[in-house]
Design a protein around this motif. Structure first.
Motif, mmCIF file in Angstrom:
data_model
loop_
_atom_site.group_PDB
_atom_site.id
_atom_site.type_symbol
_atom_site.label_atom_id
_atom_site.label_comp_id
_atom_site.label_asym_id
_atom_site.label_seq_id
_atom_site.Cartn_x
_atom_site.Cartn_y
_atom_site.Cartn_z
ATOM 1 N N LEU A 1 0.735 -1.122 -0.031
ATOM 2 C CA LEU A 1 -0.002 0.004 -0.007
ATOM 3 C C LEU A 1 0.977 1.260 -0.214
ATOM 4 N N ASP A 2 2.028 1.370 0.668
ATOM 5 C CA ASP A 2 3.004 2.253 0.764
ATOM 6 C C ASP A 2 3.329 2.747 -0.751
ATOM 7 N N VAL A 3 3.797 1.661 -1.424
ATOM 8 C CA VAL A 3 4.434 2.112 -2.694
ATOM 9 C C VAL A 3 3.530 2.087 -3.824
ATOM 10 N N GLY A 4 2.021 2.266 -3.546
ATOM 11 C CA GLY A 4 0.966 2.338 -4.590
ATOM 12 C C GLY A 4 0.263 1.570 -5.221
ATOM 13 N N TYR A 5 0.421 0.189 -4.718
ATOM 14 C CA TYR A 5 -0.269 -1.013 -5.312
ATOM 15 C C TYR A 5 -1.573 -1.163 -4.613
ATOM 16 N N ALA A 6 -2.724 -1.342 -5.218
ATOM 17 C CA ALA A 6 -4.243 -1.759 -4.781
ATOM 18 C C ALA A 6 -4.181 -2.740 -3.987
ATOM 19 N N THR A 7 -3.526 -3.819 -4.259
ATOM 20 C CA THR A 7 -3.736 -4.984 -3.232
ATOM 21 C C THR A 7 -2.033 -5.542 -3.157
ATOM 22 N N PRO A 8 -1.898 -6.387 -2.133
ATOM 23 C CA PRO A 8 -0.622 -6.937 -1.919
ATOM 24 C C PRO A 8 -0.412 -8.063 -3.051
ATOM 25 N N SER A 9 -1.437 -8.773 -3.671
ATOM 26 C CA SER A 9 -1.147 -9.817 -4.705
ATOM 27 C C SER A 9 -0.924 -8.973 -6.031
ATOM 28 N N ALA A 10 -1.218 -7.822 -6.244
ATOM 29 C CA ALA A 10 -0.620 -6.942 -7.394
ATOM 30 C C ALA A 10 0.764 -6.747 -7.112
ATOM 31 N N PHE A 11 1.166 -6.311 -5.902
ATOM 32 C CA PHE A 11 2.666 -5.997 -5.577
ATOM 33 C C PHE A 11 3.411 -7.280 -5.734
ATOM 34 N N ILE A 12 2.894 -8.357 -5.081
ATOM 35 C CA ILE A 12 3.856 -9.582 -5.366
ATOM 36 C C ILE A 12 3.861 -10.161 -6.496
ATOM 37 N N ALA A 13 3.068 -9.961 -7.463
ATOM 38 C CA ALA A 13 2.984 -10.170 -8.802
ATOM 39 C C ALA A 13 4.002 -9.300 -9.648
ATOM 40 N N ALA A 14 4.309 -7.929 -9.386
ATOM 41 C CA ALA A 14 5.177 -7.013 -9.907
ATOM 42 C C ALA A 14 6.398 -7.399 -9.577
ATOM 43 N N PHE A 15 6.513 -7.807 -8.318
ATOM 44 C CA PHE A 15 7.889 -8.074 -7.701
ATOM 45 C C PHE A 15 8.588 -9.181 -8.285
ATOM 46 N N ARG A 16 7.463 -10.374 -8.372
ATOM 47 C CA ARG A 16 8.074 -11.830 -8.886
ATOM 48 C C ARG A 16 8.580 -11.267 -10.228
ATOM 49 N N SER A 17 7.844 -10.316 -11.388
ATOM 50 C CA SER A 17 8.103 -10.144 -12.529
ATOM 51 C C SER A 17 9.560 -9.478 -12.516
ATOM 52 N N GLU A 18 9.842 -8.503 -11.827
ATOM 53 C CA GLU A 18 10.939 -8.148 -11.854
ATOM 54 C C GLU A 18 12.317 -8.701 -11.101
ATOM 55 N N LEU A 19 12.033 -9.201 -10.139
ATOM 56 C CA LEU A 19 13.164 -9.999 -9.292
ATOM 57 C C LEU A 19 13.020 -11.630 -9.352
ATOM 58 N N GLY A 20 12.035 -11.974 -9.924
ATOM 59 C CA GLY A 20 12.097 -13.652 -10.164
ATOM 60 C C GLY A 20 11.628 -14.381 -8.878
ATOM 61 N N THR A 21 11.180 -13.760 -7.874
ATOM 62 C CA THR A 21 10.723 -14.431 -6.737
ATOM 63 C C THR A 21 9.565 -13.547 -6.073
ATOM 64 N N THR A 22 9.015 -13.926 -4.851
ATOM 65 C CA THR A 22 8.252 -13.419 -4.094
ATOM 66 C C THR A 22 9.122 -12.609 -3.049
ATOM 67 N N PRO A 23 8.625 -11.345 -2.378
ATOM 68 C CA PRO A 23 9.271 -10.491 -1.604
ATOM 69 C C PRO A 23 9.592 -11.392 -0.328
ATOM 70 N N ARG A 24 8.981 -12.282 0.250
ATOM 71 C CA ARG A 24 9.552 -13.139 1.501
ATOM 72 C C ARG A 24 10.590 -14.081 0.949
ATOM 73 N N ARG A 25 10.369 -14.767 -0.329
ATOM 74 C CA ARG A 25 11.370 -15.408 -0.646
ATOM 75 C C ARG A 25 12.804 -14.790 -0.890
ATOM 76 N N TYR A 26 12.548 -13.373 -1.512
ATOM 77 C CA TYR A 26 13.918 -12.689 -1.746
ATOM 78 C C TYR A 26 14.552 -12.640 -0.533
ATOM 79 N N PHE A 27 14.344 -12.259 0.716
ATOM 80 C CA PHE A 27 14.907 -12.070 1.691
ATOM 81 C C PHE A 27 15.184 -13.247 2.333
#
Length: 261
Positions: free
Chosen positions: A229-255
């Motif tokens: 929400l802080d970075v402007g995504y309407a839902t967490p799922s939309a953010f996770i999809a964008a994150f995976r598209s850019e970095l190849g994994t989910t935010p949790r898995r990335y860290f």
């Protein structure tokens, strides 16, 4: 250089210098450069932000930033950071490593080599075991893939001003129109400038800026939903999809990929 001069110049024997320190949370290191030494900046724990005139990188523990000699850079810590930096004599790496900054993956073997080098402190050309360690590190770095973590910065003044506005509030609705207004340029002009100077469309550049901002927040331990929400995504799922598209994994898995220190 003659052997006689080398014997009276201890630094001439050095292949590698290292810097190992634990920085407190949110410390900033002002911009600086090193003229004769290339460096690999690595955080054994915590996350750091490295900024040069050409871009910004957010670096978690399974990544590092390669910074060639002469490149001015600033470093900011997100949380408490165990910084382990390895400086290579430029002659060792100038033909084998990029001459512009980049982020690279740090697999387990290279991580252990970095930690061993910083434990030793200085690696000398006339100490066989130390010289081998220095050469193996360069061999391993040369094969590393570049990680897609850079936010390239445009140099043209209007585009640069627009970029600064977007970075300040990447998730704010209408930020692109606001950036164009403050830069004194039309949206179409900014699109042309960003594509020419960053090889990214304005929309994709803003997307990368949102993810860079998200990485900093995630590194502070914030929840995925809050960060989305802080970075402007309407839902967490939309953010996770964008994150995976850019970095190849989910935010949790990335860290989670970060190895234990």
């Amino acid at each position: 250089m003659s052997k006689t001069r080398q014997s009276h110049d201890p630094e001439a024997r050095l292949l590698v210098r290292t810097y190992a320190v634990t920085h407190p949370a949110n410390l900033g290191i002002e911009a600086r450069s090193f003229d004769r030494w290339d460096q690999l900046a690595y955080a054994a724990r915590g996350v750091m932000n490295v900024t040069t005139v050409g871009g910004t990188w957010v670096v978690p523990p399974h990544r590092a930033v390669w910074i060639p000699a002469g490149v001015e850079h600033a470093v900011a810590m997100t949380g408490r950071v165990q910084l382990r930096t390895v400086f290579f004599r430029r002659a060792m790496t100038r033909q084998r490593m990029p001459r512009s900054p980049c982020a690279v993956n740090v697999p387990p073997l290279l991580r252990e080599l970095i930690l061993e080098a910083t434990r030793v402190g200085l690696l000398h050309r006339d100490v066989p075991a130390q010289a081998r360690l220095a050469r193996v590190m360069v061999d391993r770095m040369e094969t590393l893939p570049v990680a897609p973590l850079q936010l390239p910065m445009p140099a043209e003044p209007r585009a640069r001003r627009a970029a600064e506005v977007i970075i300040e509030h990447p998730g704010r609705p209408g930020v692109l129109a606001n950036a164009a207004r403050k830069a004194g340029a039309t949206r179409r002009t900014l699109e042309r400038l960003f594509l020419a100077q960053t090889q990214m469309t304005l929309g994709r550049w803003r997307q990368r800026a949102r993810l860079i901002s998200a990485l900093r927040r995630l590194a502070e331990g914030r929840a995925v939903t809050e960060v989305a929400l802080d970075v402007g995504y309407a839902t967490p799922s939309a953010f996770i999809a964008a994150f995976r598209s850019e970095l190849g994994t989910t935010p949790r898995r990335y860290f989670d990929l970060s190895p234990p220190g």
